[in-house]
Design a protein around this motif. Structure first.
Motif, PDB file in Angstrom:
ATOM      1  N   LYS A  57     -14.869  10.770  -1.898  1.00 39.39           N
ATOM      2  CA  LYS A  57     -16.260  10.440  -1.589  1.00 39.39           C
ATOM      3  C   LYS A  57     -17.088  10.149  -2.836  1.00 39.39           C
ATOM      4  O   LYS A  57     -17.962   9.269  -2.812  1.00 39.39           O
ATOM      5  N   THR A  58     -16.844  10.851  -3.938  1.00 37.82           N
ATOM      6  CA  THR A  58     -17.602  10.606  -5.159  1.00 37.82           C
ATOM      7  C   THR A  58     -17.349   9.198  -5.679  1.00 37.82           C
ATOM      8  O   THR A  58     -18.288   8.466  -6.018  1.00 37.82           O
ATOM      9  N   GLN A  59     -16.083   8.802  -5.733  1.00 42.24           N
ATOM     10  CA  GLN A  59     -15.750   7.457  -6.219  1.00 42.24           C
ATOM     11  C   GLN A  59     -16.343   6.380  -5.315  1.00 42.24           C
ATOM     12  O   GLN A  59     -16.836   5.360  -5.792  1.00 42.24           O
ATOM     13  N   ILE A  60     -16.284   6.594  -4.013  1.00 41.35           N
ATOM     14  CA  ILE A  60     -16.830   5.612  -3.068  1.00 41.35           C
ATOM     15  C   ILE A  60     -18.343   5.499  -3.244  1.00 41.35           C
ATOM     16  O   ILE A  60     -18.899   4.400  -3.289  1.00 41.35           O
ATOM     17  N   HIS A  61     -19.009   6.632  -3.392  1.00 43.71           N
ATOM     18  CA  HIS A  61     -20.462   6.629  -3.581  1.00 43.71           C
ATOM     19  C   HIS A  61     -20.834   5.867  -4.861  1.00 43.71           C
ATOM     20  O   HIS A  61     -21.698   4.986  -4.842  1.00 43.71           O
ATOM     21  N   VAL A  62     -20.170   6.199  -5.965  1.00 45.57           N
ATOM     22  CA  VAL A  62     -20.482   5.556  -7.244  1.00 45.57           C
ATOM     23  C   VAL A  62     -20.149   4.066  -7.198  1.00 45.57           C
ATOM     24  O   VAL A  62     -20.840   3.245  -7.801  1.00 45.57           O
ATOM     25  N   SER A  63     -19.129   3.688  -6.468  1.00 43.39           N
ATOM     26  CA  SER A  63     -18.723   2.289  -6.395  1.00 43.39           C
ATOM     27  C   SER A  63     -19.602   1.441  -5.491  1.00 43.39           C
ATOM     28  O   SER A  63     -19.676   0.224  -5.679  1.00 43.39           O
ATOM     29  N   THR A  64     -20.268   2.055  -4.524  1.00 40.67           N
ATOM     30  CA  THR A  64     -20.943   1.249  -3.507  1.00 40.67           C
ATOM     31  C   THR A  64     -22.442   1.480  -3.374  1.00 40.67           C
ATOM     32  O   THR A  64     -23.130   0.604  -2.850  1.00 40.67           O
ATOM     33  N   HIS A  65     -22.963   2.602  -3.796  1.00 43.23           N
ATOM     34  CA  HIS A  65     -24.380   2.887  -3.558  1.00 43.23           C
ATOM     35  C   HIS A  65     -25.258   2.082  -4.520  1.00 43.23           C
ATOM     36  O   HIS A  65     -25.051   2.103  -5.728  1.00 43.23           O
ATOM     37  N   PRO A  66     -26.245   1.354  -4.006  1.00 41.16           N
ATOM     38  CA  PRO A  66     -27.082   0.489  -4.849  1.00 41.16           C
ATOM     39  C   PRO A  66     -27.822   1.239  -5.964  1.00 41.16           C
ATOM     40  O   PRO A  66     -27.993   0.710  -7.051  1.00 41.16           O
TER      41      PRO A  66
END
Length: 106
Positions: A89-98
């Motif tokens: 979840k951390t990687q996904i958040h950092v990769s996708t959150h504006p």
């Protein structure tokens, strides 16, 4: 000074891990300076995730017991360890959150 750190790393799993994380951060910062502004770079630590990469079979009986019944439960309780499902979840958040995209190389 990485050549000096190399000597410290031999036989020191914790030191080796810390040095690898430092190298990752330094690489990310250097990469951010070299790439065009429209390319975003991030370095992060997702928390400890029980992936099975740590060779438990090399642990002695006491080490196995401490890891299974004390270290792992305490790490989960205080929030240092995430489940295998929550790990990415951390990687996904950092990769996708504006909101994170403006923080490239930081």
């Amino acid at each position: 000074d990485f050549p000096k750190r190399k000597m410290r790393m031999m036989g020191n799993l914790g030191g080796s891990y810390a040095d690898s994380k430092l190298a990752q951060v330094l690489f990310t910062l250097a990469l951010a300076r070299r790439l065009p502004p429209n390319v975003v770079t991030h370095s992060l630590h997702p928390a400890i995730v029980p992936t099975g990469l740590l060779p438990h079979e090399s642990f002695g009986g006491l080490e196995r017991y401490l890891h299974a019944y004390i270290m792992t439960p305490v790490a989960r309780w205080v929030g240092f360890m995430q489940s295998e499902e929550d790990g990415p979840k951390t990687q996904i958040h950092v990769s996708t959150h504006p909101s994170v995209q403006a923080a490239s190389g930081r």
